[in-house]
Enzyme design. Structure first.
Site, mmCIF file in Angstrom:
data_model
loop_
_atom_site.group_PDB
_atom_site.id
_atom_site.type_symbol
_atom_site.label_atom_id
_atom_site.label_comp_id
_atom_site.label_asym_id
_atom_site.label_seq_id
_atom_site.Cartn_x
_atom_site.Cartn_y
_atom_site.Cartn_z
ATOM 1 N NE ARG A 139 12.116 73.398 42.339
ATOM 2 C CZ ARG A 139 11.925 72.112 42.586
ATOM 3 N NH1 ARG A 139 12.889 71.240 42.305
ATOM 4 N NH2 ARG A 139 10.797 71.669 43.079
ATOM 5 C CG ASN A 171 4.721 68.153 47.685
ATOM 6 O OD1 ASN A 171 4.816 67.645 46.571
ATOM 7 N ND2 ASN A 171 3.634 68.763 48.107
ATOM 8 C CG HIS A 185 10.405 61.884 46.031
ATOM 9 N ND1 HIS A 185 9.374 62.142 45.160
ATOM 10 C CD2 HIS A 185 10.576 60.529 46.009
ATOM 11 C CE1 HIS A 185 8.935 61.011 44.636
ATOM 12 N NE2 HIS A 185 9.637 60.018 45.142
ATOM 13 C CB CYS A 199 28.341 64.216 51.991
ATOM 14 S SG CYS A 199 29.892 63.773 51.168
ATOM 15 C CB CYS A 211 30.952 61.114 54.026
ATOM 16 S SG CYS A 211 30.491 62.712 54.735
ATOM 17 C CB CYS A 243 31.357 67.285 52.601
ATOM 18 S SG CYS A 243 31.000 66.302 54.066
ATOM 19 C CB CYS A 263 34.467 63.434 53.416
ATOM 20 S SG CYS A 263 33.200 63.784 52.180
ATOM 21 C CB THR A 272 0.391 62.933 43.356
ATOM 22 O OG1 THR A 272 1.417 62.199 42.667
ATOM 23 C CG2 THR A 272 -0.685 61.975 43.830
#
Ligand code: NAD
Length: 226
Positions: free
Chosen positions: A53, A81, A98, A106, A110, A127, A130, A168
């Site tokens: 995507r 979007n 969103h 992460c 973290c 990550c 961490c 939408t």
């Protein structure tokens, strides 16, 4: 004026919507690709799916609707979007309810976030802060929205005299509740969509058709909505 958009705004840029008959959720199971449990079960597979995507989003360009909104006098653009096509068209500010597909974060929360090259996205990795896995920085089903982003969106809506709702299905909550809120506080609601939706009943004007064809005409000098 404030704009509130969904996947239909980017459909004419070649990015699939979620809920249309040929949409993403007609072909892929959201419990696999849009949930924490799905990621935990198959993290590399889920990242590979997002990378497909990401490449599609990287190859897409803003369409006439993105450009018309960006050139309007809207005080804010609230969008569900996860692409950045409004920004690419010059819209500012854009409030992404969103998240953004062009970022990782992460999985253990973290706090680490990183922009990635969507045209050549990396496979699953850990990550650097961490050592937990990184995941796409998008909001999955069952996850809360960022409180700061929600407050910014609510403030923009409450201050608006008009909310232009574009592309939408208005079925995802709490996002769709922003249109109800705008209506409740007295803003005019103008809807541009290819089909009637739950916000049709509170719209002052509903224009059924493609965003890329209708929205530029709304801002013609003849219409004067800019
Ligand atoms: P949705 O798929 O549920 O609804 C899209 C709506 O747009 C439908 O009502 C459809 O009839 C309409 N539509 C389709 N083509 C259109 C066009 N050319 N012009 C005008 N309207 C058109 O999408 P949604 O309401 O945004 O659902 C919310 C979720 O979809 C969000 O969580 C969002 O992250 C996600 N999503 C985003 C993208 C993207 O970033 N481009 C793509 C797919 C899904």
């Amino acid at each position: 004026m404030v704009t509130f958009s969904g996947a239909g705004l980017s459909a004419e840029s070649g990015i699939a919507t979620f809920r249309d008959p040929d949409g993403i959720w007609a072909r892929f199971d959201p419990s696999v690709y849009a949930s924490q449990a799905g990621f935990n079960a198959q993290p590399a597979h889920v990242v590979e799916w997002y990378n497909g995507r990401r490449r599609a989003v990287a190859a897409a360009a803003p369409n006439a609707a993105h450009r018309a909104l960006a050139n309007s006098r809207a005080t804010a653009h609230i969008t569900q979007n996860i692409d950045s096509l409004l920004e690419s068209a010059g819209a500012d500010p854009v409030i992404h309810l969103h998240g953004l597909i062009g970022w990782d974060r992460c999985n253990a929360a973290c706090g680490y976030r990183e922009a990635i090259d969507s045209s050549d996205p990396p496979p699953l990795r850990t990550c650097p802060e961490c050592g937990e896995l990184l995941r796409p920085d998008v909001v999955w089903f069952g996850e809360p929205l960022s409180p700061q982003i929600w407050v910014a969106a609510e403030s923009a809506v409450v201050a608006a005299d008009l909310v232009l709702v574009a592309g939408t299905s208005a079925e995802v909550w709490p996002a769709a509740g922003l249109v109800e809120l705008a209506h409740d506080v007295g803003a005019a609601i103008v809807v541009v969509n290819t089909e009637a939706t739950p916000v049709s009943r509170i719209s002052d004007v509903e224009l059924l058709g493609k965003a890329g064809e209708i929205i530029p005409r709304l801002f013609d000098e003849d219409y004067g909505m800019s």
